[in-house]
Write an enzyme that holds these catalytic residues in place. Structure first.
Site, PDB file in Angstrom:
ATOM      1  N   GLU A  16       0.805  -1.209   0.000  1.00 12.66           N
ATOM      2  CA  GLU A  16       0.000   0.000   0.000  1.00 12.66           C
ATOM      3  C   GLU A  16       0.850   1.277   0.000  1.00 12.66           C
ATOM      4  O   GLU A  16       0.356   2.356  -0.247  1.00 12.66           O
ATOM      5  CB  GLU A  16      -0.934  -0.009   1.213  1.00 12.66           C
ATOM      6  N   GLY A  81     -12.101  -5.851   3.038  1.00 10.31           N
ATOM      7  CA  GLY A  81     -13.062  -6.853   2.629  1.00 10.31           C
ATOM      8  C   GLY A  81     -14.424  -6.215   2.429  1.00 10.31           C
ATOM      9  O   GLY A  81     -14.880  -5.415   3.247  1.00 10.31           O
ATOM     10  N   ASP A 201     -11.147  -8.531  -1.294  1.00 10.36           N
ATOM     11  CA  ASP A 201     -11.867  -9.793  -1.103  1.00 10.36           C
ATOM     12  C   ASP A 201     -13.292  -9.471  -0.686  1.00 10.36           C
ATOM     13  O   ASP A 201     -13.632  -8.326  -0.401  1.00 10.36           O
ATOM     14  CB  ASP A 201     -11.171 -10.672  -0.055  1.00 10.36           C
TER      15      ASP A 201
END
Length: 233
Positions: A16, A81, A201
């Site tokens: 990141e 997520g 995800d």
């Protein structure tokens, strides 16, 4: 749009933050509490960026040190997520607010996420930064961003039942492990913030597989939004 001086940028993981090392014209660095902070300029703006490490404590310490170093706003970039059913891998969530989903004192009559004896426990992002992030996201990834609540906890969520509860009980858009602690520190200090998360995800039974496969691309997406935001500041 508020004019900001020094801008703080935080990522939780190497994926990141590595791209910032390639795009920022670096002028120096310093280390505090074991965290390296890199100073420089990006598109004409003074920035300080760092890798916080994973989890709420790391993010809180990192944020306070950035604020102590004089940043006037904090941007958090990274992956998450998906919780909102409309989100797919690669989509973007821009925080309107942040809440700690694992703060649970419900046996004493408090709401889930509520910090006892404290007036505020859902921390609001700066509206101008939210709109700037939304504009940048729509420009780069049309139709793939959502403004919503970021849920944070020191847990990697991989259960469909947990995700359903986060959506139905807490109205969450995504779940991750740092944003709400950063948000709390910023609000306590009166410093504007926004969290930008790219979905790596679906936070379901396959989350552990998707996370490994899509973290790099998701990090690229969130970095691109940060860079576009700074161009427009």
């Amino acid at each position: 749009m508020t004019a900001y001086g020094k801008i703080g940028i935080i990522g939780a993981m190497a994926e990141e933050i590595d791209l910032l090392h390639k795009t920022v014209s670096k002028t120096g660095s310093f280390v505090k509490a074991g965290i390296e902070y890199t100073e420089g300029s990006l598109h004409g703006h003074q920035v300080v960026f760092c890798k916080s490490g994973v989890g709420k404590v790391n993010a809180a310490v990192c944020t306070q040190l950035l604020i102590d170093a004089g940043v006037e706003c904090v941007l958090f970039t990274g992956v998450a997520g998906a919780v909102a059913p409309s989100l797919n891998i690669g989509d973007i969530v821009i925080s309107t607010s942040c809440l700690q989903h694992d703060f649970d004192v419900t046996p004493l009559g408090f709401a889930r996420g509520q910090i006892p004896y404290q007036d505020v426990w859902e921390f609001q992002a700066a509206p101008d930064l939210v709109e700037l992030a939304s504009s940048a996201s729509e420009q780069l990834f049309p139709g793939r961003s959502l403004k919503g609540k970021v849920l944070s906890g020191d847990q990697f969520i991989a259960s469909r039942d947990a995700v359903r509860g986060m959506y139905e009980e807490l109205d969450g858009a995504c779940t991750e492990m740092e944003g709400a602690s950063l948000a709390q520190v910023c609000v306590m200090n009166g410093v504007p913030f926004v969290v930008i998360r790219s979905m790596s995800d679906k936070a379901d039974g396959s989350a552990h597989v998707n996370f490994a496969d899509f973290t790099v691309q998701a990090s690229v997406n969130s970095h691109a939004i940060i860079e576009e935001m700074i161009k427009q500041m």
